[in-house]
Each structure stands twice: as C-alpha cells, then as structure tokens.
Design an enzyme around this catalytic site. Structure first.
Site, PDB file in Angstrom:
ATOM      1  N   LEU A  72       0.817  -1.221   0.000  1.00 57.97           N
ATOM      2  CA  LEU A  72       0.000   0.000   0.000  1.00 57.97           C
ATOM      3  C   LEU A  72       0.848   1.267   0.000  1.00 57.97           C
ATOM      4  CD1 LEU A  72      -2.689  -1.331   2.468  1.00 57.97           C
ATOM      5  CD2 LEU A  72      -3.087  -0.790   0.055  1.00 57.97           C
ATOM      6  N   ASN A  98     -10.047   4.989  -2.365  1.00 58.11           N
ATOM      7  CA  ASN A  98      -9.775   3.832  -1.515  1.00 58.11           C
ATOM      8  C   ASN A  98      -8.962   4.290  -0.307  1.00 58.11           C
ATOM      9  OD1 ASN A  98      -7.842   1.449  -0.677  1.00 58.11           O
ATOM     10  ND2 ASN A  98      -9.565   0.490  -1.723  1.00 58.11           N
ATOM     11  N   CYS A 128      -6.282  -4.456   5.549  1.00 59.77           N
ATOM     12  CA  CYS A 128      -5.080  -3.942   6.206  1.00 59.77           C
ATOM     13  C   CYS A 128      -4.889  -4.614   7.567  1.00 59.77           C
ATOM     14  CB  CYS A 128      -5.186  -2.433   6.416  1.00 59.77           C
ATOM     15  SG  CYS A 128      -5.418  -1.471   4.912  1.00 59.77           S
ATOM     16  N   LYS A 163     -14.627  -2.857   1.420  1.00 60.19           N
ATOM     17  CA  LYS A 163     -13.994  -3.841   0.537  1.00 60.19           C
ATOM     18  C   LYS A 163     -13.634  -5.081   1.338  1.00 60.19           C
ATOM     19  CE  LYS A 163     -10.539  -4.332  -3.101  1.00 60.19           C
ATOM     20  NZ  LYS A 163      -9.527  -3.646  -3.919  1.00 60.19           N
ATOM     21  N   ASN A 190     -11.105  -8.808  -2.520  1.00 60.70           N
ATOM     22  CA  ASN A 190      -9.722  -8.382  -2.521  1.00 60.70           C
ATOM     23  C   ASN A 190      -8.872  -9.605  -2.891  1.00 60.70           C
ATOM     24  OD1 ASN A 190      -7.360  -6.853  -2.050  1.00 60.70           O
ATOM     25  ND2 ASN A 190      -8.305  -5.792  -0.326  1.00 60.70           N
ATOM     26  N   THR A 191      -7.558  -9.446  -2.907  1.00 61.55           N
ATOM     27  CA  THR A 191      -6.695 -10.549  -3.328  1.00 61.55           C
ATOM     28  C   THR A 191      -6.684 -11.693  -2.311  1.00 61.55           C
ATOM     29  OG1 THR A 191      -4.816  -9.418  -2.324  1.00 61.55           O
ATOM     30  CG2 THR A 191      -5.159  -9.094  -4.689  1.00 61.55           C
ATOM     31  N   GLY A 215      -6.047 -11.935 -10.697  1.00 57.21           N
ATOM     32  CA  GLY A 215      -6.054 -12.349 -12.093  1.00 57.21           C
ATOM     33  C   GLY A 215      -7.075 -13.428 -12.384  1.00 57.21           C
ATOM     34  N   GLY A 242     -10.370 -11.109 -11.100  1.00 60.57           N
ATOM     35  CA  GLY A 242     -10.079 -11.809 -12.344  1.00 60.57           C
ATOM     36  C   GLY A 242     -10.929 -11.429 -13.534  1.00 60.57           C
ATOM     37  N   GLY A 263      -9.173  -5.166 -12.491  1.00 56.79           N
ATOM     38  CA  GLY A 263      -7.874  -4.928 -11.880  1.00 56.79           C
ATOM     39  C   GLY A 263      -6.695  -5.374 -12.702  1.00 56.79           C
TER      40      GLY A 263
END
Length: 302
Positions: A72, A98, A128, A163, A190-191, A215, A242, A263
C-alpha cells in the site's frame, strides 16, 4: 439502452470501474484509455501519512495471474488531495477514493479529511493489518469489520463501500457484519493470500514472502463469493476478481453485482475497461435487453 447504475445513491454512467492499486489515480492510464468512458475511477489506497510500502521484489507472475506485496505504498492524504483529486475532476467519471490504515484512528482521520473534498464515494480497504490487534486484518473478524464500518460512518460525508477480504471462512457473515455497521455498499473480492518460491534460487519470489494473488485464476472464487454475499445483504455489491473481458463482467452481474471492478487485466491491456463497457452493451443488444440492471442477480438454477 440504459447503462446507468445507482450505487448507494450515486449514479454511474455505466457499471464499470477499476480495482484499487491497479490504475494509480488515473493519470498513468489517461494517455491509453478515455477516463470519461468509465463509470468510476477507484484510486490507489491512501493513508493518513505517506507509506513507503514493502521491500522489493514486490510483484511476481503466477499461472493465470500475478502476486503483489506492494504494501500500500502511497504519498499520504495531503498530497493526494492536492494532486490527484484535481486531476480526476477534469473527467466526467465518478471518483471513488480507496482508504487504508493500520488503526481505527488512521481510517477515521482520512475519511474525515475527505469529507471536504469533491469525491463521490469512499472504499474502505479492511484487508489492512490491525496493528493494535496483533496484525490480524480488520476484514478477517466480523466484529472488527462491523466496528470499523461503524467508526468510519460517523465521519463519512460520502457513501461508504467496504472492501471485503476473501481470506475468511464465511464471506456472507462478513458482508452481513459490515451491513450491520452501516455500510452503504460492499466490494469484493480483494486478493487471496498466496506464496511463490523460486526453485532455482530456493528463495521466496517476493521479499514479503506472501502476497495477494489476483487475475483470471481467482475469478471462479470471486464469482462464488459475490453470489453468496448477494444472497446475504440488501446493499449494492461491486464485484471484482479476475475480470478480463465483458463475459467475466456479465457473469459477476448475473451472480448479484450491481457494478464491476477491473484490476489485473489493466496491466496487460490498458483499454480493457472500455472494451468491457462496449461488450456489455453488445450483450444487451444481442439479448434484446433495455437496461443493464436487468442482469443483476439474474442467474437461474438449472
């Protein structure tokens, strides 16, 4: 044909935005894509003070996507307000900022500061690490997620999008928690946390050891989680994870998303967002649909 969507009282010209951290604050992409064509631009995460991010290497390719452990990195809220908001205001698109932080106070400080700025929505990154709770992410504990939502809502002048992290046992429980805290919308996913090892050097591919996987490889997981969240809450959902083409975006909307966020695909095709907008329009024409909102949650059981 109507492509407009309403997310928590804010009207977007179409349901397509970009995922935070993959588009900077728009300036990096303005020479490649017409920002006026996007429903919204979601900025890179911004904190109360400048963050240097993690040591390098911070990015690695994976099968079907990539991993990042940027940490970040950002210039802090004051420079962001001075430089990035005026740039984005030159375009006819919604601005979603964000927000990231390491404590409740961090989040609330940034949200309060943005209350006097000309931005349309706030997206709160609760993936976070909460430094006061031993490093567990705000978004991995329902009570913590509800509490941070309620806290930022006290200061927010704009609608709040929470998020959600996919690194949880029950995404529906997390969605319900932030809705109970007063969230105006949710965005997910999120990832996913992953790891890659360089077998030739026998060392971690990322200096941080772990990173966020994104992805096409995570898309089916994201669709499932969006569907589960849509069954659990009444607030709008922005689906991501993705999305690389119009078909992926439409799939997200059929699962229950009112809008979508693109993304990783931006990195190898800067024009992908506009292609997705045009692809959704073509799909509506082909299926003789007059309103993009007809897609939301329209998946049928076999």
């Amino acid at each position: 044909m109507n492509m407009k969507v309403n997310i928590a009282g804010v009207e977007w010209k179409n349901p397509v935005t970009v995922a935070s951290g993959t588009f900077g604050s728009g300036a990096e992409y303005a020479d490649f894509v017409d920002l006026n064509r996007l429903g919204a631009v979601t900025t890179k995460g911004v904190s109360s003070v400048a963050w240097p991010g993690n040591p390098t290497p911070r990015v690695a390719e994976t099968w079907g996507g990539m991993m990042n452990a940027i940490g970040l990195q950002n210039p802090g809220i004051e420079l962001f307000c001075e430089r990035d908001i005026p740039f984005l205001r030159k375009y006819d698109t919604r601005i979603i900022v964000n927000v990231c932080g390491k404590s409740e106070e961090d989040y609330c400080q940034v949200v309060e500061r943005l209350g006097v700025e000309d931005v349309d929505m706030l997206e709160i990154n609760i993936s976070c690490p909460n430094v006061k709770e031993g490093g567990i992410a705000f978004g991995q504990n329902p009570k913590a997620a509800e509490d941070i939502t309620r806290a930022v809502k006290k200061y927010a002048k704009q609608p709040v999008i929470m998020k959600l992290s996919p690194n949880v046992t029950d995404i529906a429980e997390m969605a319900k928690a932030v809705e109970a805290g007063g969230a105006d919308a949710v965005s997910l996913i999120n990832t996913l946390t992953g790891m890659k090892i360089d077998i030739r050097r026998r060392t971690f591919a990322l200096a941080n050891q772990t990173g966020g996987v994104s992805g096409p490889g995570i898309h089916p997981i994201a669709v499932r989680m969006v569907y589960q969240a849509a069954q659990a809450v009444k607030i709008p959902i922005i689906g991501m994870g993705g999305i690389a083409c119009a078909e992926d975006a439409i799939e997200m909307m059929l699962a229950g998303a009112s809008a979508v966020s693109v993304g990783t695909a931006n990195f190898h095709n800067p024009a992908v967002t506009v292609e997705i907008v045009e692809g959704i329009e073509a799909y509506l024409r082909e299926n003789q649909m007059e309103d993009v909102r007809e897609l939301v949650g329209a998946v049928r059981a076999l």
